[in-house]
Write a protein that holds these residues in place. Structure first.
Motif, PDB file in Angstrom:
ATOM      1  N   SER A  29      27.809  38.570 -72.621  1.00 22.12           N
ATOM      2  CA  SER A  29      28.909  39.316 -72.021  1.00 22.12           C
ATOM      3  C   SER A  29      28.561  40.768 -71.735  1.00 22.12           C
ATOM      4  N   ASP A  30      27.647  41.351 -72.504  1.00 15.85           N
ATOM      5  CA  ASP A  30      27.435  42.784 -72.327  1.00 15.85           C
ATOM      6  C   ASP A  30      26.025  43.199 -72.725  1.00 15.85           C
ATOM      7  N   VAL A  31      25.027  42.685 -72.020  1.00 14.42           N
ATOM      8  CA  VAL A  31      23.653  43.103 -72.269  1.00 14.42           C
ATOM      9  C   VAL A  31      23.303  44.137 -71.210  1.00 14.42           C
ATOM     10  N   GLY A  32      22.935  45.319 -71.658  1.00 16.05           N
ATOM     11  CA  GLY A  32      22.638  46.406 -70.733  1.00 16.05           C
ATOM     12  C   GLY A  32      21.153  46.588 -70.493  1.00 16.05           C
ATOM     13  N   ALA A  33      20.855  47.433 -69.535  1.00 10.43           N
ATOM     14  CA  ALA A  33      19.468  47.708 -69.174  1.00 10.43           C
ATOM     15  C   ALA A  33      18.686  48.280 -70.355  1.00 10.43           C
ATOM     16  N   ASP A  34      19.325  49.073 -71.217  1.00  7.76           N
ATOM     17  CA  ASP A  34      18.618  49.635 -72.369  1.00  7.76           C
ATOM     18  C   ASP A  34      18.082  48.531 -73.279  1.00  7.76           C
ATOM     19  N   GLU A  35      18.922  47.553 -73.571  1.00  9.18           N
ATOM     20  CA  GLU A  35      18.483  46.443 -74.429  1.00  9.18           C
ATOM     21  C   GLU A  35      17.355  45.657 -73.769  1.00  9.18           C
ATOM     22  N   LEU A  36      17.485  45.416 -72.473  1.00  8.01           N
ATOM     23  CA  LEU A  36      16.469  44.650 -71.755  1.00  8.01           C
ATOM     24  C   LEU A  36      15.158  45.428 -71.662  1.00  8.01           C
ATOM     25  N   ASN A  37      15.247  46.732 -71.435  1.00  6.60           N
ATOM     26  CA  ASN A  37      14.040  47.551 -71.358  1.00  6.60           C
ATOM     27  C   ASN A  37      13.342  47.670 -72.710  1.00  6.60           C
ATOM     28  N   ASN A  38      14.082  47.525 -73.806  1.00  4.51           N
ATOM     29  CA  ASN A  38      13.500  47.590 -75.144  1.00  4.51           C
ATOM     30  C   ASN A  38      12.951  46.254 -75.619  1.00  4.51           C
ATOM     31  N   GLY A  84      15.864  44.425 -60.251  1.00  2.00           N
ATOM     32  CA  GLY A  84      16.860  44.845 -61.228  1.00  2.00           C
ATOM     33  C   GLY A  84      17.126  43.811 -62.298  1.00  2.00           C
ATOM     34  N   ASP A  85      16.699  42.558 -62.068  1.00  2.00           N
ATOM     35  CA  ASP A  85      16.798  41.539 -63.107  1.00  2.00           C
ATOM     36  C   ASP A  85      15.538  41.616 -63.965  1.00  2.00           C
ATOM     37  N   TYR A  86      15.389  40.704 -64.926  1.00  2.00           N
ATOM     38  CA  TYR A  86      14.275  40.759 -65.866  1.00  2.00           C
ATOM     39  C   TYR A  86      13.663  39.376 -66.023  1.00  2.00           C
ATOM     40  N   PHE A  87      12.365  39.323 -66.353  1.00  2.00           N
ATOM     41  CA  PHE A  87      11.690  38.039 -66.509  1.00  2.00           C
ATOM     42  C   PHE A  87      10.559  38.146 -67.529  1.00  2.00           C
ATOM     43  N   ILE A 107       9.348  30.065 -68.794  1.00  2.00           N
ATOM     44  CA  ILE A 107       9.760  31.185 -67.957  1.00  2.00           C
ATOM     45  C   ILE A 107      11.156  31.594 -68.402  1.00  2.00           C
ATOM     46  N   TYR A 108      11.348  32.876 -68.623  1.00  2.00           N
ATOM     47  CA  TYR A 108      12.664  33.426 -68.944  1.00  2.00           C
ATOM     48  C   TYR A 108      13.072  34.330 -67.788  1.00  2.00           C
ATOM     49  N   TYR A 109      14.295  34.169 -67.338  1.00  2.00           N
ATOM     50  CA  TYR A 109      14.788  35.018 -66.245  1.00  2.00           C
ATOM     51  C   TYR A 109      16.199  35.462 -66.597  1.00  2.00           C
ATOM     52  N   PHE A 110      16.398  36.776 -66.720  1.00  2.00           N
ATOM     53  CA  PHE A 110      17.718  37.312 -67.040  1.00  2.00           C
ATOM     54  C   PHE A 110      18.347  37.885 -65.783  1.00  2.00           C
ATOM     55  N   ASP A 111      19.466  37.281 -65.383  1.00  2.00           N
ATOM     56  CA  ASP A 111      20.233  37.753 -64.230  1.00  2.00           C
ATOM     57  C   ASP A 111      21.260  38.754 -64.749  1.00  2.00           C
ATOM     58  N   ILE A 112      21.043  40.010 -64.451  1.00  2.00           N
ATOM     59  CA  ILE A 112      21.889  41.073 -65.008  1.00  2.00           C
ATOM     60  C   ILE A 112      23.319  40.990 -64.493  1.00  2.00           C
ATOM     61  N   GLU A 113      23.486  40.550 -63.237  1.00  2.00           N
ATOM     62  CA  GLU A 113      24.824  40.472 -62.650  1.00  2.00           C
ATOM     63  C   GLU A 113      25.690  39.422 -63.332  1.00  2.00           C
ATOM     64  N   THR A 114      25.123  38.240 -63.595  1.00  2.00           N
ATOM     65  CA  THR A 114      25.909  37.165 -64.220  1.00  2.00           C
ATOM     66  C   THR A 114      25.782  37.166 -65.737  1.00  2.00           C
ATOM     67  N   GLN A 115      24.906  38.038 -66.282  1.00  2.00           N
ATOM     68  CA  GLN A 115      24.673  38.108 -67.735  1.00  2.00           C
ATOM     69  C   GLN A 115      24.214  36.741 -68.275  1.00  2.00           C
ATOM     70  N   THR A 116      23.276  36.138 -67.548  1.00  2.00           N
ATOM     71  CA  THR A 116      22.762  34.819 -67.913  1.00  2.00           C
ATOM     72  C   THR A 116      21.258  34.883 -68.076  1.00  2.00           C
ATOM     73  N   LEU A 117      20.775  34.370 -69.211  1.00  2.00           N
ATOM     74  CA  LEU A 117      19.345  34.195 -69.422  1.00  2.00           C
ATOM     75  C   LEU A 117      19.022  32.743 -69.107  1.00  2.00           C
ATOM     76  N   TYR A 118      18.156  32.532 -68.134  1.00  2.00           N
ATOM     77  CA  TYR A 118      17.693  31.189 -67.774  1.00  2.00           C
ATOM     78  C   TYR A 118      16.357  30.937 -68.455  1.00  2.00           C
ATOM     79  N   TYR A 119      16.208  29.744 -68.977  1.00  2.00           N
ATOM     80  CA  TYR A 119      14.971  29.353 -69.643  1.00  2.00           C
ATOM     81  C   TYR A 119      14.448  28.102 -68.960  1.00  2.00           C
ATOM     82  N   PHE A 120      13.206  28.164 -68.497  1.00  2.00           N
ATOM     83  CA  PHE A 120      12.559  27.039 -67.831  1.00  2.00           C
ATOM     84  C   PHE A 120      11.342  26.662 -68.665  1.00  2.00           C
TER      85      PHE A 120
END
Length: 129
Positions: A29-38, A84-87, A107-120
């Motif tokens: 629900s609320d993962v921000g860029a700071d958490e993702l960058n860390n 702007g997303d993360y992988f 493969i991990y892909y975090f879509d910042i807009e939908t707040q969803t981490l996809y795992y392949f």
């Protein structure tokens, strides 16, 4: 991948003749860029690597599309990959597409807009035709 606790998880998988594919979605629900960058693993998608990220997912989809039951659950849209997303890619054989023996990667892909981490996940011992 270091992130806070997810709110919901969806898991889909398929196994056939030693081959295994998984697709998971973790909803936040609320993962921000700071958490993702860390994160020690996730890296930002940028103009230089967006094509590479799409290529990794396309490689995964080549195998996922062989299983019609699995495809009923697979809803990732490769066109949503954007800056702007993360992988993160964890691969053993991903860069050797011609290997006759194994493709084994995550493969991990975090879509910042939908707040969803996809795992392949792909582990192929016998490659489909």
């Amino acid at each position: 991948v270091s992130l806070p606790k997810y709110e919901e998880r969806e898991k889909y998988s398929s196994t056939d003749f030693g081959n295994e594919i998984k697709y998971m979605k973790f909803h936040y629900s609320d993962v921000g860029a700071d958490e993702l960058n860390n994160s020690p693993y996730l890296r930002p998608v940028n103009e230089k690597n967006v094509a590479s990220v799409r290529s990794h997912i396309s490689h995964y989809e080549r195998y996922a599309h062989k299983d019609t039951e699995f495809l009923k659950s697979y809803d990732f849209d490769i066109d949503t990959i954007e800056k702007g997303d993360y992988f993160y890619v964890d691969a053993l054989d991903l860069y050797d597409y011609g290997s006759p023996y194994s493709d084994d990667y995550k493969i991990y892909y975090f879509d910042i807009e939908t707040q969803t981490l996809y795992y392949f996940y792909n582990k192929l011992e016998i490659k489909p035709n």
